[in-house]
Design a protein around this motif. Sequence first.
Motif, PDB file in Angstrom:
ATOM      1  N   ARG B 223      34.986  37.095  40.899  1.00 33.56           N
ATOM      2  CA  ARG B 223      35.987  36.793  39.878  1.00 33.56           C
ATOM      3  C   ARG B 223      37.388  37.172  40.339  1.00 33.56           C
ATOM      4  NH1 ARG B 223      36.343  41.023  35.455  1.00 33.56           N
ATOM      5  NH2 ARG B 223      36.768  39.252  34.117  1.00 33.56           N
ATOM      6  N   SER B 224      38.365  36.386  39.896  1.00 31.30           N
ATOM      7  CA  SER B 224      39.733  36.577  40.373  1.00 31.30           C
ATOM      8  C   SER B 224      40.367  37.839  39.797  1.00 31.30           C
ATOM      9  CB  SER B 224      40.588  35.353  40.041  1.00 31.30           C
ATOM     10  OG  SER B 224      40.526  35.069  38.666  1.00 31.30           O
ATOM     11  N   GLN B 263      36.872  32.982  45.900  1.00 31.09           N
ATOM     12  CA  GLN B 263      37.583  33.539  44.747  1.00 31.09           C
ATOM     13  C   GLN B 263      37.433  32.598  43.551  1.00 31.09           C
ATOM     14  OE1 GLN B 263      41.758  34.130  45.391  1.00 31.09           O
ATOM     15  NE2 GLN B 263      42.073  35.184  43.448  1.00 31.09           N
ATOM     16  N   ALA B 264      36.935  33.137  42.433  1.00 33.66           N
ATOM     17  CA  ALA B 264      36.842  32.361  41.206  1.00 33.66           C
ATOM     18  C   ALA B 264      38.246  32.218  40.620  1.00 33.66           C
ATOM     19  CB  ALA B 264      35.910  33.050  40.225  1.00 33.66           C
ATOM     20  N   ALA B 265      38.340  31.685  39.394  1.00 33.38           N
ATOM     21  CA  ALA B 265      39.685  31.423  38.874  1.00 33.38           C
ATOM     22  C   ALA B 265      39.804  31.690  37.376  1.00 33.38           C
ATOM     23  CB  ALA B 265      40.112  30.005  39.220  1.00 33.38           C
ATOM     24  N   GLY B 266      39.085  32.715  36.901  1.00 34.10           N
ATOM     25  CA  GLY B 266      39.328  33.165  35.532  1.00 34.10           C
ATOM     26  C   GLY B 266      38.621  32.381  34.454  1.00 34.10           C
ATOM     27  N   SER B 267      37.421  31.883  34.748  1.00 33.94           N
ATOM     28  CA  SER B 267      36.645  31.203  33.719  1.00 33.94           C
ATOM     29  C   SER B 267      35.354  31.978  33.477  1.00 33.94           C
ATOM     30  CB  SER B 267      36.321  29.776  34.184  1.00 33.94           C
ATOM     31  OG  SER B 267      35.228  29.266  33.447  1.00 33.94           O
TER      32      SER B 267
END
Lengths: 162, 520
Positions: B223-224, B263-267
Amino acid sequence: MEPVLNTQNTQESVAIDRILENHCQQAGALLPILHAIQDAFGHIPDSAVARIAGALNQSCAEIHGVISFYQHFRSEPAARHTVHVCQAEACQARGGRELTAHAERVLGCKLHEHSPDRAFGLEAVHCLGLCASGPAIQLDDRQHARVDPARLDQLLHQAREA
Amino acid sequence: MPIRIFVPLDSAARAVGADETAAAIQQEAARRGEPVELVRNGSRGMFWLEPLVEVQTGAARIAYGPVGAGDVASLFDAGFLHGGAHELAQGPTEELPYLRDQQRLTFARVGVIAPLSLAEYQAQHGYAGLRRALTLPPEAIVDEVSAAGLRGRGGAAFPTGIKWRTVAQAEADQKYILCNADEGDSGTFSDRMVMEGDPFMLLEGMTIAAIAVGATRGYIYVRSEYPQALAILREAATLAARAGLLGDDILGSGRSFHLEVRQAAGSYVCGEETAMMESLEGKRGIVRAKPPLPALSGLYGKPSVVNNVISLASVPRILANGATAYAAHGSGRSRGTLPIQLGGNIRRGGLVERAFGVTLRELLYDYGGGSASGRPIRAVQVGGPLGAYLTEAQFDLPLDYEAFAAADAVLGHGGVVVFDDTVDMLQQARHAMAFCAAESCGKCTPCRIGSTRGVELIDQLRAGEATAAPRLRELCAIMRKASMCAMGGMTPYPVLSALDHFPEDFATGACPAVAQGEAR
């Protein structure tokens, strides 16, 4: 493609091309590309969308759909500083709601807005993983825990002076 | 010989000033001409003591905390380099009851070693599991994980061995190991502590999984909101590859495993496994219909193991010490240990790794020491934002998947969030629905629209419309049964548990203040 008008645009487009080139062999490259562009420019400029779409052989609508789905990505430049205040349960249990209300008061804006002088953007975050030391915030790249209103004022003041 | 001083680099330590404390120690040591070696370790998980400074004196490490930069000079004055007495002295770290009374299997090295030291990792049994796995036929590795009774620690508690066997038996030209490190559940931080404090353990677990099922590629989806975990994992992967522990021909075995940290993006919904795979493919995180199972048709339609960080991090020890030693811990069908995270309004919040079967009461009072505010504990949410709120009458529930299911609750990822008697449970129920409305991927109607209707019904309840209660229950029943994934399907847990266990907060005129200020 829009015509390049000035040096800034030229630099921007060169940087975007380089990012696209770096990721062209990567499977599922769209998120890494968007992160790289946002890291470079602070947001994802509209001018980048068509270039990304072209490089990935996708439509602009698909790229826009991904950018708008994820909270992390922004299409507009951010304020000078960004404050993320945790809205999750563990921070609520330690006064996170009161801290949020205090931040809105001192910055003169609501969550997801920016202060009138554009010095600070105020954002919500749902958990920074600091749940035993709430309430927690992130100010630009730094995370802070056990933040009461006085501590928040101090941190905002330091950021303003820096 | 310089004296070794440990100051954690864990995000929760840095967020309360560990960097400033570390800098002050180095300056003060230099000023006094004391030779010290400053080590940045992970956190021991006793967050009320952070920044927790430890000094190596002979065999023991002596703990001081919480140490602010302003305390450093007085610590030197008190002779803390030799374990001297000081008001912040806590005694030998390992003898602190909070830590001593745990069963740290997965967290054995977290807070002990320097996270990016491959030498320290290997000196403390690191890569022993992989070395043994490379001597076994792949089926035997899967058998070992099955015999250990390991179940998915991400929340669903599905037997890891069965998942691995399905992928191992699938025929495909490419298989994947996917580590779900999108620890979005509020109240949880054990994945973060492992990634920041003992990253090679996760890489080793994934490599063992790859060899067991015949996968050659893997991703960690982080997660970011965890930038430091991301950076440490990337560095660890580079170091492991350089040492021949990742990449082609691992340890001369002829086996390959290539790993990428994403890296994820906040979901939040991307913590759901099929949404995570969509995101890895570069799409919006929209949940896929199941079947097909990811084990047969996962990333890019290929057989994929999807495991949580703690599940994968548990594997090296199981392989190194054998399934029997691991399965000896636990209760009923819940084998091994669970890293429990105590957070919210709790005096001693932190990481408690115990065998399944420990009760909430032990955790809240023996470890946690009651609420931080000193007021009575009124409600406890277990298992993240989609977990049920429990009341005092349920504090003797043992932490065990089946016991929690029988009480209409979920253990989830082991997060325990504590609220004192100032909590407004209607507001918490509203938050659960508002969170679902904000984070729903939008694919299925019960979740996408039900959550918004849920917020409205709870607002009607607050306004005194008693008829909204049966409609809210009906809505919850539909969301629970008809949603595609846990996002909409489990949001009713916090809502209904609040309604059932704290009806007084939903009574007409219970609280004059209309809930407001919720995120979106």
